[in-house]
Design a protein around this motif. Sequence first.
Motif, PDB file in Angstrom:
ATOM      1  N   PHE A  48       0.926  -1.023   0.165  1.00 58.02           N
ATOM      2  CA  PHE A  48      -0.131  -0.050  -0.128  1.00 58.02           C
ATOM      3  C   PHE A  48       0.551   1.298  -0.295  1.00 58.02           C
ATOM      4  O   PHE A  48       1.569   1.899   1.008  1.00 58.02           O
ATOM      5  N   LYS A  49       1.070   1.693  -0.631  1.00 56.05           N
ATOM      6  CA  LYS A  49       2.282   2.409  -1.118  1.00 56.05           C
ATOM      7  C   LYS A  49       1.815   3.251  -2.483  1.00 56.05           C
ATOM      8  O   LYS A  49       1.232   3.090  -3.010  1.00 56.05           O
ATOM      9  N   VAL A  50       2.077   5.334  -1.782  1.00 60.50           N
ATOM     10  CA  VAL A  50       1.517   5.937  -2.323  1.00 60.50           C
ATOM     11  C   VAL A  50       2.414   7.186  -3.463  1.00 60.50           C
ATOM     12  O   VAL A  50       3.101   7.407  -2.161  1.00 60.50           O
ATOM     13  N   VAL A  51       1.972   6.919  -4.413  1.00 64.11           N
ATOM     14  CA  VAL A  51       2.949   8.036  -5.062  1.00 64.11           C
ATOM     15  C   VAL A  51       2.959   9.705  -4.522  1.00 64.11           C
ATOM     16  O   VAL A  51       1.428   9.687  -5.593  1.00 64.11           O
ATOM     17  N   MET A  52       2.920  10.372  -4.022  1.00 62.80           N
ATOM     18  CA  MET A  52       2.718  11.617  -4.033  1.00 62.80           C
ATOM     19  C   MET A  52       3.584  13.030  -5.422  1.00 62.80           C
ATOM     20  O   MET A  52       2.724  14.024  -5.009  1.00 62.80           O
ATOM     21  N   ALA A  53       4.768  13.050  -5.556  1.00 63.45           N
ATOM     22  CA  ALA A  53       5.723  13.474  -5.745  1.00 63.45           C
ATOM     23  C   ALA A  53       6.075  12.673  -7.540  1.00 63.45           C
ATOM     24  O   ALA A  53       6.929  11.163  -7.039  1.00 63.45           O
ATOM     25  N   GLU A  54       6.887  13.664  -8.404  1.00 64.79           N
ATOM     26  CA  GLU A  54       7.757  12.803  -9.308  1.00 64.79           C
ATOM     27  C   GLU A  54       8.473  13.731  -9.888  1.00 64.79           C
ATOM     28  O   GLU A  54       8.531  15.240  -9.918  1.00 64.79           O
ATOM     29  N   GLY A  55       9.625  13.467  -9.835  1.00 69.51           N
ATOM     30  CA  GLY A  55      10.974  14.553 -10.237  1.00 69.51           C
ATOM     31  C   GLY A  55      11.517  13.862 -11.463  1.00 69.51           C
ATOM     32  O   GLY A  55      11.199  12.541 -11.428  1.00 69.51           O
ATOM     33  N   TYR A  56      12.198  14.667 -12.468  1.00 72.60           N
ATOM     34  CA  TYR A  56      12.917  14.153 -13.328  1.00 72.60           C
ATOM     35  C   TYR A  56      14.605  14.959 -13.731  1.00 72.60           C
ATOM     36  O   TYR A  56      14.697  16.247 -12.855  1.00 72.60           O
ATOM     37  N   VAL A  89       8.268   9.913  -5.615  1.00 82.20           N
ATOM     38  CA  VAL A  89       8.182  10.019  -4.376  1.00 82.20           C
ATOM     39  C   VAL A  89       7.347  10.111  -3.788  1.00 82.20           C
ATOM     40  O   VAL A  89       5.715  10.116  -4.381  1.00 82.20           O
ATOM     41  N   GLY A  90       6.676   9.198  -2.204  1.00 85.23           N
ATOM     42  CA  GLY A  90       6.216   8.837  -1.549  1.00 85.23           C
ATOM     43  C   GLY A  90       6.004   8.074  -0.171  1.00 85.23           C
ATOM     44  O   GLY A  90       6.764   7.985  -0.043  1.00 85.23           O
ATOM     45  N   PHE A  91       4.837   7.622  -0.618  1.00 81.34           N
ATOM     46  CA  PHE A  91       5.116   7.326   1.315  1.00 81.34           C
ATOM     47  C   PHE A  91       4.042   5.285   1.110  1.00 81.34           C
ATOM     48  O   PHE A  91       3.088   4.667   0.582  1.00 81.34           O
ATOM     49  N   ASP A  92       5.285   4.719   2.714  1.00 79.07           N
ATOM     50  CA  ASP A  92       4.447   3.092   2.425  1.00 79.07           C
ATOM     51  C   ASP A  92       3.385   2.956   3.489  1.00 79.07           C
ATOM     52  O   ASP A  92       3.485   3.673   4.412  1.00 79.07           O
ATOM     53  N   PHE A  93       1.954   3.698   3.227  1.00 76.59           N
ATOM     54  CA  PHE A  93       1.506   3.240   4.204  1.00 76.59           C
ATOM     55  C   PHE A  93       0.997   2.161   4.821  1.00 76.59           C
ATOM     56  O   PHE A  93       0.421   2.083   6.429  1.00 76.59           O
ATOM     57  N   ALA A  94       1.638   0.911   5.341  1.00 73.70           N
ATOM     58  CA  ALA A  94       2.046   0.343   6.255  1.00 73.70           C
ATOM     59  C   ALA A  94       2.477   0.630   7.221  1.00 73.70           C
ATOM     60  O   ALA A  94       2.691  -0.136   8.108  1.00 73.70           O
ATOM     61  N   LYS A  95       3.391   1.215   7.147  1.00 73.78           N
ATOM     62  CA  LYS A  95       3.685   2.185   8.356  1.00 73.78           C
ATOM     63  C   LYS A  95       3.191   2.999   9.304  1.00 73.78           C
ATOM     64  O   LYS A  95       3.615   3.336  10.248  1.00 73.78           O
ATOM     65  N   VAL A  96       1.921   3.411   9.024  1.00 72.71           N
ATOM     66  CA  VAL A  96       1.149   4.604   9.540  1.00 72.71           C
ATOM     67  C   VAL A  96       0.893   3.528  10.764  1.00 72.71           C
ATOM     68  O   VAL A  96       0.605   2.412  10.850  1.00 72.71           O
ATOM     69  N   GLU A 115       8.492   8.588   7.179  1.00 73.72           N
ATOM     70  CA  GLU A 115       8.991   9.748   5.886  1.00 73.72           C
ATOM     71  C   GLU A 115       8.591   9.289   4.591  1.00 73.72           C
ATOM     72  O   GLU A 115       8.257   8.589   4.539  1.00 73.72           O
ATOM     73  N   PRO A 116       8.435  10.673   4.474  1.00 70.97           N
ATOM     74  CA  PRO A 116       8.299   9.979   2.209  1.00 70.97           C
ATOM     75  C   PRO A 116       9.756   9.212   2.092  1.00 70.97           C
ATOM     76  O   PRO A 116      10.974   9.720   2.383  1.00 70.97           O
ATOM     77  N   GLU A 117       9.941   8.611   0.895  1.00 66.36           N
ATOM     78  CA  GLU A 117      10.459   7.642   0.144  1.00 66.36           C
ATOM     79  C   GLU A 117      11.053   7.702  -1.065  1.00 66.36           C
ATOM     80  O   GLU A 117       9.344   7.954  -1.724  1.00 66.36           O
ATOM     81  N   VAL A 118      12.002   6.880  -1.276  1.00 68.89           N
ATOM     82  CA  VAL A 118      11.615   7.145  -3.079  1.00 68.89           C
ATOM     83  C   VAL A 118      10.905   6.031  -3.478  1.00 68.89           C
ATOM     84  O   VAL A 118      11.527   4.321  -3.037  1.00 68.89           O
TER      85      VAL A 118
END
Length: 221
Positions: A48-56, A89-96, A115-118
């Motif tokens: 259950f990982k959610v992407v909230m931002a992407e960069g190039y 970059v996003g979050f692993d909701f299993a850690k909430v 914390e946000p992670e790649v």
Amino acid sequence: MDFLTTVLLLLVGAGGGVALANALRKRTGITNVRTDSVILLERIEKVFKVVMAEGYFSEIYNYQDQKKILYLLNDPKKAMVIARSKVLVGFDFAKVRFRAPDNGDKKLIIESFPEPEVLSIDTDYKFYDIQAGILNHFSGDDYTQILDEAKRAMNERAMQSDLPKIANNQIQYMMYQLASSMGWQLQLPEADQQKLEALKAQAEAEAQPAKWLNAGNQSES
């Protein structure tokens, strides 16, 4: 004709045939390349990982290895790699870690938020200016090491950019809107709650000009 002469004629004829075949192949542009691949599925995991931002990102990575021959002469090898990556970059909701109050209030208390992670790095690598030494040649392990170091540098660069901050703001405001739409109150840890209140105030301030504009248009009509 003796035996030696016969052997020499055969060798010359074979060599001429190979040379002619290579010349014809280069002229016609026909090559015989065969590739095989085997894909193995190792495992499937539920996440259950959610992407909230992407960069190039683009990166020029220079690799150089110095090696001495007989402890006297330098025998360097070097390569330049240009990497272009899309970083998510996003979050692993299993850690909430969260809970609801015992009194039955429609309130969601977030006790711990990761914390946000790649989450992934999709990279296109191109090698340029590959120069091997006299005895210090490139091996498969060298190329693997180069790509690993380039990917690690890209990961660090992404985490030092604004992507984590953007992802943090996005996820907090998204959770607030989702909870509000269902009539729930969201309570984050103190530091995150202060950031959320600031985001809410900023969103309301940005929405005010639009409200005034709509009100003005309705009064004119």
